[in-house]
Design a protein around this motif. Structure first.
Motif, PDB file in Angstrom:
ATOM      1  N   GLY A 137     -42.906  38.744 -62.207  1.00 25.07           N
ATOM      2  CA  GLY A 137     -43.211  38.161 -63.410  1.00 25.07           C
ATOM      3  C   GLY A 137     -41.820  37.671 -64.035  1.00 25.07           C
ATOM      4  N   TYR A 138     -40.646  38.797 -63.910  1.00 23.62           N
ATOM      5  CA  TYR A 138     -39.330  38.247 -64.097  1.00 23.62           C
ATOM      6  C   TYR A 138     -38.897  37.137 -63.259  1.00 23.62           C
ATOM      7  CZ  TYR A 138     -38.893  42.494 -67.298  1.00 23.62           C
ATOM      8  OH  TYR A 138     -39.038  42.977 -68.458  1.00 23.62           O
ATOM      9  N   SER A 139     -39.195  37.014 -62.077  1.00 25.42           N
ATOM     10  CA  SER A 139     -38.832  36.005 -61.246  1.00 25.42           C
ATOM     11  C   SER A 139     -39.341  34.543 -61.732  1.00 25.42           C
ATOM     12  CB  SER A 139     -39.101  36.207 -59.741  1.00 25.42           C
ATOM     13  OG  SER A 139     -38.637  37.341 -59.047  1.00 25.42           O
ATOM     14  N   VAL A 140     -40.411  34.522 -61.818  1.00 24.68           N
ATOM     15  CA  VAL A 140     -41.261  33.309 -62.488  1.00 24.68           C
ATOM     16  C   VAL A 140     -40.584  32.911 -63.751  1.00 24.68           C
ATOM     17  CG1 VAL A 140     -43.373  32.356 -62.824  1.00 24.68           C
ATOM     18  CG2 VAL A 140     -43.231  33.507 -60.985  1.00 24.68           C
ATOM     19  N   SER A 141     -40.695  33.906 -64.683  1.00 28.40           N
ATOM     20  CA  SER A 141     -40.323  33.630 -66.054  1.00 28.40           C
ATOM     21  C   SER A 141     -38.629  33.148 -66.091  1.00 28.40           C
ATOM     22  CB  SER A 141     -40.259  35.040 -66.879  1.00 28.40           C
ATOM     23  OG  SER A 141     -41.400  35.559 -66.967  1.00 28.40           O
ATOM     24  N   LEU A 142     -37.919  33.756 -65.062  1.00 25.30           N
ATOM     25  CA  LEU A 142     -36.537  33.312 -64.986  1.00 25.30           C
ATOM     26  C   LEU A 142     -36.508  31.757 -64.517  1.00 25.30           C
ATOM     27  CD1 LEU A 142     -33.559  34.085 -64.993  1.00 25.30           C
ATOM     28  CD2 LEU A 142     -33.738  34.722 -62.653  1.00 25.30           C
ATOM     29  N   VAL A 143     -37.045  31.264 -63.754  1.00 26.14           N
ATOM     30  CA  VAL A 143     -37.060  29.942 -63.331  1.00 26.14           C
ATOM     31  C   VAL A 143     -37.640  29.063 -64.448  1.00 26.14           C
ATOM     32  CG1 VAL A 143     -38.136  28.087 -61.596  1.00 26.14           C
ATOM     33  CG2 VAL A 143     -37.342  30.341 -60.905  1.00 26.14           C
ATOM     34  N   LEU A 144     -38.846  29.278 -65.064  1.00 23.07           N
ATOM     35  CA  LEU A 144     -39.160  28.409 -65.942  1.00 23.07           C
ATOM     36  C   LEU A 144     -38.574  28.405 -67.239  1.00 23.07           C
ATOM     37  CD1 LEU A 144     -43.121  28.939 -65.911  1.00 23.07           C
ATOM     38  CD2 LEU A 144     -41.791  27.115 -64.823  1.00 23.07           C
ATOM     39  N   LEU A 145     -38.049  29.466 -67.362  1.00 20.17           N
ATOM     40  CA  LEU A 145     -37.254  29.687 -68.733  1.00 20.17           C
ATOM     41  C   LEU A 145     -35.871  28.663 -68.474  1.00 20.17           C
ATOM     42  CD1 LEU A 145     -37.678  33.465 -69.486  1.00 20.17           C
ATOM     43  CD2 LEU A 145     -37.894  31.596 -71.044  1.00 20.17           C
ATOM     44  N   THR A 146     -35.373  28.752 -67.363  1.00 23.63           N
ATOM     45  CA  THR A 146     -34.114  28.053 -67.113  1.00 23.63           C
ATOM     46  C   THR A 146     -34.267  26.711 -67.075  1.00 23.63           C
ATOM     47  OG1 THR A 146     -33.297  29.846 -65.391  1.00 23.63           O
ATOM     48  CG2 THR A 146     -32.330  27.838 -65.276  1.00 23.63           C
ATOM     49  N   VAL A 147     -35.622  26.069 -66.660  1.00 25.50           N
ATOM     50  CA  VAL A 147     -35.719  24.771 -66.555  1.00 25.50           C
ATOM     51  C   VAL A 147     -36.138  24.382 -68.247  1.00 25.50           C
ATOM     52  CG1 VAL A 147     -37.756  23.169 -66.080  1.00 25.50           C
ATOM     53  CG2 VAL A 147     -36.916  24.844 -64.369  1.00 25.50           C
ATOM     54  N   ALA A 148     -36.727  25.239 -68.896  1.00 29.82           N
ATOM     55  CA  ALA A 148     -37.035  24.945 -70.448  1.00 29.82           C
ATOM     56  C   ALA A 148     -35.571  24.666 -71.047  1.00 29.82           C
ATOM     57  CB  ALA A 148     -37.823  26.002 -71.047  1.00 29.82           C
ATOM     58  N   VAL A 149     -34.709  25.648 -70.826  1.00 34.75           N
ATOM     59  CA  VAL A 149     -33.485  25.489 -71.707  1.00 34.75           C
ATOM     60  C   VAL A 149     -32.664  24.049 -71.171  1.00 34.75           C
ATOM     61  CG1 VAL A 149     -31.148  26.330 -71.778  1.00 34.75           C
ATOM     62  CG2 VAL A 149     -33.187  27.806 -71.738  1.00 34.75           C
ATOM     63  N   VAL A 150     -32.756  23.902 -69.735  1.00 34.71           N
ATOM     64  CA  VAL A 150     -32.230  22.567 -69.402  1.00 34.71           C
ATOM     65  C   VAL A 150     -32.671  21.423 -70.078  1.00 34.71           C
ATOM     66  CG1 VAL A 150     -31.847  21.000 -67.388  1.00 34.71           C
ATOM     67  CG2 VAL A 150     -31.447  23.565 -67.072  1.00 34.71           C
ATOM     68  N   ILE A 151     -34.223  21.435 -70.210  1.00 32.32           N
ATOM     69  CA  ILE A 151     -34.814  20.226 -70.748  1.00 32.32           C
ATOM     70  C   ILE A 151     -34.247  20.028 -72.345  1.00 32.32           C
ATOM     71  CG2 ILE A 151     -37.195  19.539 -71.718  1.00 32.32           C
ATOM     72  CD1 ILE A 151     -38.312  20.695 -69.059  1.00 32.32           C
TER      73      ILE A 151
END
Length: 416
Positions: A137-151
């Motif tokens: 859960g934390y791994s997937v959240s970490l990846v998607l959150l990072t992508v969201a911040v970059v966008i």
């Protein structure tokens, strides 16, 4: 291996949900109770040191303190109170004093006190499964959150007050996920590590960092609620000073309380890895603001629901922009279950009430909270989807010199 997983899961729960759990988790209570019993036993043995050496001498067998006895005497000792952490033990353990010294205990501790000497297979599987789920859960959240911040940072058209606050919230979820991984790596890197007595700068720093990330996450959730209320009331001027105030509340206030807590731990309770708060009044320096933020957040959400019901009333809807309020209502109501409102329930329950349920809610479901927030407030956002679509069409036109009809035809509002 499984012992380390259990310790990791229990400590992760205790660190991430201190607003709910503020006392020792059972494993450390067991260890510290044994240490207290051993200390009292050794003190008693020291006091008995000058007496007669005939018969069997008092000694500590790692569980029970056996008194002195004469040869031929059988000593019966009730199951120690430390076993009550696991089961309600009311049996007795006995030893015979012989010419060769103390006999072996009979019946054994595990039989007399109904305590298993090994971790049940189902419990091993349960804790291993919990740790696996929250790690994923934390791994997937970490990846998607990072992508969201970059966008949200990359595209100029997406830079607005609302997305500014979303970015800060996303960052707190990222930091919280990193804090969990750092804590696990620091405190549970080896099976031989006893986190209940570990006291190093690295482990203390990891616990402090985790507490700060959790606290900042709660305060930015509070900022989100304040901002949504201000939008619905339409009476709030969002100046640059306003967002400095939001930043100060979200990032600065937790720093103040964390520094105060660090000071009290250094000068008054510099024990273990600072992850244990046994009946500590100083823990309220962190727990208090979190509980207050949860309560205020809950009241703000109740106010949001009240306002939305009024705004969406059929009697008043003709005088308002109904589509705007309906979109805002959908966004707001979808965010409510993600804002930690379940803490309101747990705050009024007894300590360690249904730990298995809390493990799943706080760790398993909580680890996917960042994923849900990033999906709902970035990837399903109309403005984000349109901007990504425009960039894709521009890239097609630049690369191939034309835009496909399908691409043009897909330029429409998303259902979210």
């Amino acid at each position: 291996m499984f012992g380390r997983q259990i310790r990791s899961v229990l400590l992760t729960l205790s660190v991430l949900t201190r607003a709910v759990l503020s006392i020792l988790h059972p494993e450390c209570e067991y260890i510290f109770q044994l240490e207290k019993d051993e200390s009292r036993c050794l003190q008693h043995i020291t006091e008995q040191g000058n007496r007669s050496t005939e018969g069997c001498q008092p000694f500590w067998d790692a569980v029970i303190c056996w008194p002195s006895a004469v040869i031929g005497e059988t000593v019966h000792i009730a199951c120690p109170a430390v076993f009550s952490f696991f089961k309600n033990s009311t049996g007795f353990v006995s030893r015979n004093c012989t010419t060769r010294g103390w006999s072996r205990p009979f019946p054994s501790f595990h039989i007399a006190c109904s305590v298993d000497d090994v971790i049940p297979e189902m419990e091993q599987s349960y804790f291993a499964r919990v740790k696996l789920i929250y790690t994923i859960g934390y791994s997937v959240s970490l990846v998607l959150l990072t992508v969201a911040v970059v966008i949200l940072l990359l595209f100029r058209r997406l830079r607005c007050a609302r997305n500014f606050i979303h970015i800060q919230l996303f960052i707190t979820f990222i930091l919280k996920a990193l804090a969990v991984f750092i804590k696990d790596a620091t405190l549970f890197s080896s099976d031989d590590t006893n986190h209940c007595t570990l006291s190093t700068f690295a482990c203390k720093a990891s616990v402090v960092f985790c507490h700060y990330c959790v606290m900042a996450n709660f305060f930015w959730l509070l900022v989100e609620a304040l901002y949504l209320n201000s939008l619905l009331l339409s009476s709030f001027y969002h100046s640059r000073q306003c967002f400095w105030g939001f930043s100060l509340l979200g990032w600065g206030v937790p720093v103040v309380f964390i520094m105060l807590w660090i000071g009290t731990r250094v000068y008054f309770e510099d024990t273990e890895c600072w992850d244990i708060n046994e009946d500590s009044l100083y823990w309220w320096i962190i727990k208090g603001p979190i509980v207050v933020s949860i309560a205020v957040n809950f009241m703000l959400f109740m106010n949001i629901i009240r306002i939305l019901i009024q705004k969406l009333s059929p009697r008043l809807i003709q005088f308002n922009n109904s589509s705007q309020y309906r979109r805002l209502a959908k966004s707001t109501l979808l965010l409510i279950p993600l804002f930690g409102t379940h803490y309101i329930v747990f705050n009024f329950l007894p300590e360690y009430f249904n730990v298995n349920l809390r493990l799943y809610i706080e760790l398993c479901m909580g680890s996917f909270q960042g994923l849900l927030v990033s999906v709902l407030y970035c990837f399903l956002n109309q403005e984000v989807q349109k901007e990504l679509q425009m960039q894709w069409l521009r890239w097609q036109e630049t690369s191939y010199g034309f835009v496909s009809p399908a691409g043009k035809g897909s330029q429409m509002d998303t259902p979210f």
